[in-house]
Design a protein around this motif. Structure first.
Motif, mmCIF file in Angstrom:
data_model
loop_
_atom_site.group_PDB
_atom_site.id
_atom_site.type_symbol
_atom_site.label_atom_id
_atom_site.label_comp_id
_atom_site.label_asym_id
_atom_site.label_seq_id
_atom_site.Cartn_x
_atom_site.Cartn_y
_atom_site.Cartn_z
ATOM 1 N N SER A 41 32.072 -0.887 -39.634
ATOM 2 C CA SER A 41 31.841 -1.956 -38.820
ATOM 3 C C SER A 41 30.806 -2.230 -37.775
ATOM 4 N N ASP A 42 30.339 -3.257 -37.666
ATOM 5 C CA ASP A 42 29.243 -3.334 -36.833
ATOM 6 C C ASP A 42 29.626 -3.731 -35.361
ATOM 7 N N GLN A 43 31.208 -3.734 -35.156
ATOM 8 C CA GLN A 43 31.789 -4.085 -33.905
ATOM 9 C C GLN A 43 32.727 -2.832 -33.806
ATOM 10 N N LEU A 44 32.803 -2.655 -32.261
ATOM 11 C CA LEU A 44 33.630 -1.623 -31.819
ATOM 12 C C LEU A 44 34.912 -2.105 -31.840
ATOM 13 N N ASN A 45 35.701 -0.773 -32.153
ATOM 14 C CA ASN A 45 37.150 -0.687 -32.248
ATOM 15 C C ASN A 45 37.719 -2.274 -33.307
ATOM 16 N N ASP A 46 36.958 -2.282 -34.348
ATOM 17 C CA ASP A 46 37.210 -3.115 -35.391
ATOM 18 C C ASP A 46 38.319 -2.895 -36.290
ATOM 19 N N PHE A 47 39.048 -1.464 -36.399
ATOM 20 C CA PHE A 47 39.898 -1.155 -37.401
ATOM 21 C C PHE A 47 41.148 -0.511 -36.595
ATOM 22 N N ASP A 48 42.275 -0.892 -37.288
ATOM 23 C CA ASP A 48 43.540 -0.347 -36.743
ATOM 24 C C ASP A 48 44.517 0.160 -37.639
ATOM 25 N N GLU A 49 45.857 0.186 -37.138
ATOM 26 C CA GLU A 49 46.807 0.660 -38.220
ATOM 27 C C GLU A 49 47.057 -0.245 -39.166
ATOM 28 N N THR A 50 46.751 -1.534 -39.038
ATOM 29 C CA THR A 50 47.039 -2.615 -40.010
ATOM 30 C C THR A 50 46.153 -2.039 -41.253
ATOM 31 N N ASP A 51 44.529 -1.769 -40.934
ATOM 32 C CA ASP A 51 43.850 -1.467 -41.933
ATOM 33 C C ASP A 51 44.240 -0.112 -42.482
ATOM 34 N N ALA A 52 44.696 0.881 -41.751
ATOM 35 C CA ALA A 52 45.094 2.183 -42.230
ATOM 36 C C ALA A 52 46.148 2.006 -43.270
ATOM 37 N N HIS A 53 47.190 1.126 -42.801
ATOM 38 C CA HIS A 53 48.179 0.865 -43.843
ATOM 39 C C HIS A 53 47.993 0.292 -45.220
ATOM 40 N N TYR A 54 47.242 -0.804 -45.141
ATOM 41 C CA TYR A 54 46.840 -1.443 -46.289
ATOM 42 C C TYR A 54 45.682 -0.774 -47.120
ATOM 43 N N LEU A 55 44.702 -0.197 -46.619
ATOM 44 C CA LEU A 55 43.665 0.710 -47.263
ATOM 45 C C LEU A 55 44.414 1.992 -47.871
ATOM 46 N N ALA A 56 45.371 2.567 -47.189
ATOM 47 C CA ALA A 56 46.150 3.625 -47.927
ATOM 48 C C ALA A 56 46.812 3.055 -49.212
ATOM 49 N N LYS A 57 47.108 2.025 -49.193
ATOM 50 C CA LYS A 57 47.888 1.443 -50.512
ATOM 51 C C LYS A 57 46.305 1.078 -51.312
ATOM 52 N N VAL A 58 45.501 0.871 -51.269
ATOM 53 C CA VAL A 58 44.255 0.870 -51.936
ATOM 54 C C VAL A 58 43.833 2.311 -52.517
ATOM 55 N N MET A 59 44.092 3.372 -51.668
ATOM 56 C CA MET A 59 44.038 4.515 -52.110
ATOM 57 C C MET A 59 44.824 4.997 -53.042
ATOM 58 N N ARG A 60 46.106 4.522 -52.847
ATOM 59 C CA ARG A 60 47.088 4.918 -54.001
ATOM 60 C C ARG A 60 46.596 4.422 -55.102
ATOM 61 N N LEU A 61 46.193 3.079 -55.133
ATOM 62 C CA LEU A 61 45.792 2.359 -56.406
ATOM 63 C C LEU A 61 44.682 3.437 -57.048
ATOM 64 N N ILE A 62 43.659 3.812 -56.211
ATOM 65 C CA ILE A 62 42.592 4.486 -57.046
ATOM 66 C C ILE A 62 43.109 5.780 -57.351
ATOM 67 N N GLU A 63 43.765 6.545 -56.792
ATOM 68 C CA GLU A 63 44.869 7.681 -57.267
ATOM 69 C C GLU A 63 45.399 7.591 -58.488
ATOM 70 N N GLY A 64 45.902 6.525 -58.865
ATOM 71 C CA GLY A 64 46.507 6.358 -60.057
ATOM 72 C C GLY A 64 45.495 5.953 -61.267
ATOM 73 N N LEU A 65 44.134 5.915 -60.746
ATOM 74 C CA LEU A 65 42.999 5.810 -61.648
ATOM 75 C C LEU A 65 42.708 7.182 -62.151
ATOM 76 N N ILE A 66 42.882 7.889 -61.161
ATOM 77 C CA ILE A 66 42.118 9.257 -61.499
ATOM 78 C C ILE A 66 42.963 10.288 -61.907
ATOM 79 N N GLY A 67 44.126 10.199 -61.887
ATOM 80 C CA GLY A 67 45.369 10.821 -62.601
ATOM 81 C C GLY A 67 45.615 12.076 -61.804
#
Length: 160
Positions: free
Chosen positions: A134-160
């Motif tokens: 981000s071009d902003q300071l302190n733009d990410f928090d635990e909400t981002d971590a929580h939901y982006l972790a779900k995106v990563m689980r989706l990706i892990e499902g693609l790579i087996g």
């Protein structure tokens, strides 16, 4: 699915909740990992207007730039360098509110102010990392971590 998004909500959590099933539909049935990563990066950038969104894939002894959206980026990152290297080495989400305060930060762009990096695993090994700046300071928090972790689980499902 048509290659379009309709992300709704006013909070980041609501936007992630709206986006996640669309990402799942977007990648379902598409076997090409690079195509899927490219669409995921584009969807995240478009939905949240992040400064930079991209993937670094593990290749031999480095993280190598994969699909991304944003300005030109660092092509190769050693496992022991920067936030991406720390994510790979520590095998955990790195949430950095001020990149200038992170020891060893790699400044691929001086406009980057905060960052979140998440690992995806193939079995026990980190296979790639998702890097969002981000071009902003302190733009990410635990909400981002929580939901982006779900995106990563989706990706892990693609790579087996």
């Amino acid at each position: 699915m048509a290659e379009s998004l309709s992300v709704t909500g006013t909070t980041r959590a609501e936007k992630y909740e709206s986006l996640l099933p669309q990402l799942d539909a977007l990648v379902t049935g598409e076997p090409d990992l690079i195509a899927n990563l490219a669409n995921i990066a584009a969807a995240l950038k478009e939905s949240f207007s992040f400064f930079w969104v991209g993937f670094y894939l593990v290749k031999e002894t480095q993280l190598v730039l994969g699909p991304f959206q944003g300005p030109v980026a660092c092509t190769r990152i050693s496992f022991d360098k920067g936030v991406c290297g720390a994510c790979y080495t520590r095998r955990e989400i790195m949430l950095v509110p001020d990149v200038d305060a992170f020891p060893g930060h790699i400044a691929c762009s001086g406009a980057s102010r905060s960052e979140i990096v998440l690992p995806a695993f193939r079995g026990e090994d980190v296979f790639l990392v998702l890097d969002i700046d981000s071009d902003q300071l302190n733009d990410f928090d635990e909400t981002d971590a929580h939901y982006l972790a779900k995106v990563m689980r989706l990706i892990e499902g693609l790579i087996g």
